[in-house]
Design an enzyme around this catalytic site. Structure first.
Site, PDB file in Angstrom:
ATOM      1  N   TYR A  66     -11.591   7.459  -7.156  1.00 20.22           N
ATOM      2  CA  TYR A  66     -11.641   6.436  -6.096  1.00 20.22           C
ATOM      3  C   TYR A  66     -11.943   5.057  -6.670  1.00 20.22           C
ATOM      4  O   TYR A  66     -11.481   4.047  -6.132  1.00 20.22           O
ATOM      5  CB  TYR A  66     -12.638   6.830  -4.993  1.00 20.22           C
ATOM      6  CG  TYR A  66     -12.046   7.886  -4.092  1.00 20.22           C
ATOM      7  CD1 TYR A  66     -11.201   7.526  -3.046  1.00 20.22           C
ATOM      8  CD2 TYR A  66     -12.269   9.235  -4.327  1.00 20.22           C
ATOM      9  CE1 TYR A  66     -10.610   8.488  -2.243  1.00 20.22           C
ATOM     10  CE2 TYR A  66     -11.688  10.206  -3.535  1.00 20.22           C
ATOM     11  CZ  TYR A  66     -10.851   9.826  -2.491  1.00 20.22           C
ATOM     12  OH  TYR A  66     -10.253  10.780  -1.713  1.00 20.22           O
ATOM     13  N   VAL A 102      -6.789   2.527   3.309  1.00 16.00           N
ATOM     14  CA  VAL A 102      -8.203   2.354   2.955  1.00 16.00           C
ATOM     15  C   VAL A 102      -8.390   1.110   2.081  1.00 16.00           C
ATOM     16  O   VAL A 102      -9.451   0.897   1.520  1.00 16.00           O
ATOM     17  CB  VAL A 102      -8.753   3.623   2.249  1.00 16.00           C
ATOM     18  CG1 VAL A 102      -8.809   4.791   3.230  1.00 16.00           C
ATOM     19  CG2 VAL A 102      -7.902   4.007   1.033  1.00 16.00           C
ATOM     20  N   ASP A 103      -7.328   0.300   1.977  1.00 11.56           N
ATOM     21  CA  ASP A 103      -7.460  -0.971   1.250  1.00 11.56           C
ATOM     22  C   ASP A 103      -7.863  -2.072   2.226  1.00 11.56           C
ATOM     23  O   ASP A 103      -8.044  -1.825   3.424  1.00 11.56           O
ATOM     24  CB  ASP A 103      -6.130  -1.317   0.533  1.00 11.56           C
ATOM     25  CG  ASP A 103      -4.955  -1.465   1.506  1.00 11.56           C
ATOM     26  OD1 ASP A 103      -5.091  -2.210   2.497  1.00 11.56           O
ATOM     27  OD2 ASP A 103      -3.903  -0.838   1.272  1.00 11.56           O
ATOM     28  N   HIS A 118      -9.017   5.617   8.667  1.00 11.64           N
ATOM     29  CA  HIS A 118      -9.361   6.536   7.570  1.00 11.64           C
ATOM     30  C   HIS A 118     -10.412   5.950   6.646  1.00 11.64           C
ATOM     31  O   HIS A 118     -10.521   6.358   5.493  1.00 11.64           O
ATOM     32  CB  HIS A 118      -8.086   6.928   6.804  1.00 11.64           C
ATOM     33  CG  HIS A 118      -7.165   7.807   7.595  1.00 11.64           C
ATOM     34  ND1 HIS A 118      -5.851   8.047   7.257  1.00 11.64           N
ATOM     35  CD2 HIS A 118      -7.383   8.511   8.739  1.00 11.64           C
ATOM     36  CE1 HIS A 118      -5.306   8.865   8.159  1.00 11.64           C
ATOM     37  NE2 HIS A 118      -6.213   9.145   9.057  1.00 11.64           N
ATOM     38  N   CYS A 157     -32.567   7.665  -0.278  1.00  8.63           N
ATOM     39  CA  CYS A 157     -32.924   9.092  -0.425  1.00  8.63           C
ATOM     40  C   CYS A 157     -32.516   9.672  -1.771  1.00  8.63           C
ATOM     41  O   CYS A 157     -32.660  10.876  -1.969  1.00  8.63           O
ATOM     42  CB  CYS A 157     -32.283   9.898   0.703  1.00  8.63           C
ATOM     43  SG  CYS A 157     -30.519  10.174   0.489  1.00  8.63           S
ATOM     44  N   PRO A 221      11.926   2.461   5.242  1.00 11.76           N
ATOM     45  CA  PRO A 221      13.212   2.468   4.515  1.00 11.76           C
ATOM     46  C   PRO A 221      13.884   3.837   4.564  1.00 11.76           C
ATOM     47  O   PRO A 221      15.093   3.941   4.343  1.00 11.76           O
ATOM     48  CB  PRO A 221      12.827   2.102   3.071  1.00 11.76           C
ATOM     49  CG  PRO A 221      11.366   2.366   2.961  1.00 11.76           C
ATOM     50  CD  PRO A 221      10.784   2.305   4.345  1.00 11.76           C
TER      51      PRO A 221
HETATM   52  P1  OAD Z   1       2.693   8.674   3.282  1.00  8.09           P
HETATM   53  O1  OAD Z   1       2.714   8.585   1.805  1.00  8.09           O
HETATM   54  O2  OAD Z   1       2.621  10.037   3.894  1.00  8.09           O
HETATM   55  O3  OAD Z   1       3.974   7.943   3.894  1.00  8.09           O
HETATM   56  C1  OAD Z   1       4.347   6.669   3.458  1.00  8.09           C
HETATM   57  C2  OAD Z   1       5.598   6.246   4.212  1.00  8.09           C
HETATM   58  O4  OAD Z   1       5.906   4.908   3.808  1.00  8.09           O
HETATM   59  C3  OAD Z   1       6.829   7.095   3.953  1.00  8.09           C
HETATM   60  O5  OAD Z   1       7.434   7.451   5.207  1.00  8.09           O
HETATM   61  C4  OAD Z   1       7.771   6.158   3.160  1.00  8.09           C
HETATM   62  O6  OAD Z   1       9.149   6.384   3.439  1.00  8.09           O
HETATM   63  C5  OAD Z   1       7.320   4.808   3.689  1.00  8.09           C
HETATM   64  N1  OAD Z   1       7.592   3.660   2.796  1.00  8.09           N
HETATM   65  C6  OAD Z   1       7.755   3.637   1.455  1.00  8.09           C
HETATM   66  N2  OAD Z   1       7.998   2.384   1.020  1.00  8.09           N
HETATM   67  C7  OAD Z   1       7.980   1.578   2.120  1.00  8.09           C
HETATM   68  C8  OAD Z   1       8.159   0.184   2.338  1.00  8.09           C
HETATM   69  N3  OAD Z   1       8.402  -0.661   1.343  1.00  8.09           N
HETATM   70  N4  OAD Z   1       8.074  -0.272   3.612  1.00  8.09           N
HETATM   71  C9  OAD Z   1       7.834   0.568   4.644  1.00  8.09           C
HETATM   72  N5  OAD Z   1       7.653   1.891   4.489  1.00  8.09           N
HETATM   73  C10 OAD Z   1       7.737   2.400   3.256  1.00  8.09           C
HETATM   74  O7  OAD Z   1       1.479   7.742   3.781  1.00  8.09           O
HETATM   75  P2  OAD Z   1       0.734   7.742   5.196  1.00  8.09           P
HETATM   76  O8  OAD Z   1       1.678   8.062   6.293  1.00  8.09           O
HETATM   77  O9  OAD Z   1      -0.019   6.470   5.269  1.00  8.09           O
HETATM   78  O10 OAD Z   1      -5.152  10.029   4.476  1.00  8.09           O
HETATM   79  O11 OAD Z   1      -0.275   8.933   5.004  1.00  8.09           O
HETATM   80  C11 OAD Z   1      -1.193   9.237   6.015  1.00  8.09           C
HETATM   81  C12 OAD Z   1      -2.498   9.686   5.418  1.00  8.09           C
HETATM   82  O12 OAD Z   1      -2.256  10.758   4.483  1.00  8.09           O
HETATM   83  C13 OAD Z   1      -3.211   8.636   4.553  1.00  8.09           C
HETATM   84  O13 OAD Z   1      -3.963   7.722   5.318  1.00  8.09           O
HETATM   85  C14 OAD Z   1      -4.087   9.481   3.681  1.00  8.09           C
HETATM   86  C15 OAD Z   1      -3.103  10.578   3.313  1.00  8.09           C
HETATM   87  O14 OAD Z   1      -3.672  11.801   2.948  1.00  8.09           O
HETATM   88  C16 OAD Z   1      -6.440   9.789   4.125  1.00  8.09           C
HETATM   89  O15 OAD Z   1      -6.744   9.135   3.149  1.00  8.09           O
HETATM   90  C17 OAD Z   1      -7.415  10.413   5.055  1.00  8.09           C
END
Ligand code: OAD
Length: 257
Positions: A66, A102-103, A118, A157, A221
């Site tokens: 992390y 988380v950024d 998250h 703690c 995309p």
């Molecule tokens: P994912 O990695 O599952 O999905 C990312 C999405 O972004 C995909 O559908 C890609 O096609 C899309 N993508 C890629 N490049 C892009 C761009 N330039 N513009 C727009 N979209 C683009 O990520 P999340 O859906 O955010 O959980 O994942 C959900 C959660 O799963 C996260 O918050 C994390 C992870 O485990 C925790 O940390 C609790």
């Protein structure tokens, strides 16, 4: 629906929700989770890094990973999508930004009151008593992805300090979740950007918005599953968001901020 049609909705909307996933930050150099080849979960084992059990079993491996991610964010800059979203707040009567990320790139682009579903890499807390860790974390050395780093100890703690993110098996923070749900159910336009939509309960938000009559638009995309009567704009977050805000409000944003 085309950019022009979504821009028309933006112009008349009273309450817009922007809902972002890892795809909104990837053009800043922050990897997504599930993209083939580049996704974090393609290269790292979530069960060894993203659960409370994993942290207790190997705190320095987990904390080091992390810290690597936090340092990548510190070195990154908000991209044109973050900038366009911050600009949007100046043009619509009400904007709520809800992120799974988380950024802190939305905030650094100028968005306010961002709802972090998250958690955040930037708000560590004690794993035992839950007290926020106040001492500043190092900002100068970029550790490698596999570097072991001892987590700090809680000043109250002596428990181990853990990253302030939501891990698998944990519930979402109550306040952010109820605020996000309320916004989704009250908005008239819900724009989901760069998420695979597979992680619940966050993925429920577009459904809730749609169920209450909002127009729901997905920007990605890659073709994502879009349910009946939801809309899809194909393209990168930076290109599409810049085009939308420029077209709706005559702003002069560049997709390469
Ligand atoms: P994912 O990695 O599952 O999905 C990312 C999405 O972004 C995909 O559908 C890609 O096609 C899309 N993508 C890629 N490049 C892009 C761009 N330039 N513009 C727009 N979209 C683009 O990520 P999340 O859906 O955010 O959980 O994942 C959900 C959660 O799963 C996260 O918050 C994390 C992870 O485990 C925790 O940390 C609790």
């Amino acid at each position: 629906m085309s950019v022009t049609e979504v821009a028309r909705h933006l112009k008349t909307a009273r309450h817009v929700v922007i809902f972002t996933g890892a795809g909104a930050s990837t053009e800043s150099g922050i990897p997504t989770f599930r993209d083939a080849l580049t996704g974090l979960w393609e290269h790292f084992d979530a069960s060894r890094l993203a659960t409370a059990e994993a942290f207790r079993a190997d705190p320095s491996l987990c904390w080091g990973w992390y810290e690597w991610r936090r340092h990548k964010v510190i070195q990154a800059q908000p991209n044109a999508a973050h900038v366009a979203i911050a600009e949007l707040a100046r043009h619509v009567p009400r904007l709520t930004v809800v992120t799974q990320n988380v950024d802190n790139l939305h905030e650094r682009a100028g968005s306010q009151a961002v709802i972090h579903l998250h958690g955040s890499l930037h708000s560590p807390r004690c794993i035992d008593c839950g007290v926020a860790h106040q001492a500043p974390l190092s900002i100068d050395v970029l550790p490698g992805a596999g570097a072991r780093i001892e987590p700090p100890r809680c000043t109250m703690c002596e428990g181990l300090v853990r990253p302030g993110v939501v891990w698998f098996g944990e519930t979402l923070p109550e306040g952010p979740w109820s605020d996000a749900l309320a916004a989704a159910e009250a908005c008239d336009l819900f724009v989901s950007i760069g998420t695979s939509g597979v992680v619940y309960p966050a993925a429920e938000l577009p459904l809730r918005a749609h169920g209450r009559g909002a127009t729901v638009v997905h920007i990605n995309p890659d073709r994502v599953e879009v349910r009946n009567q939801e809309f899809f704009l194909e393209g990168k977050a930076s290109d599409v968001m810049t085009a939308l805000v420029n077209e709706a409000f005559g702003a002069l944003l560049s997709p390469r901020s």
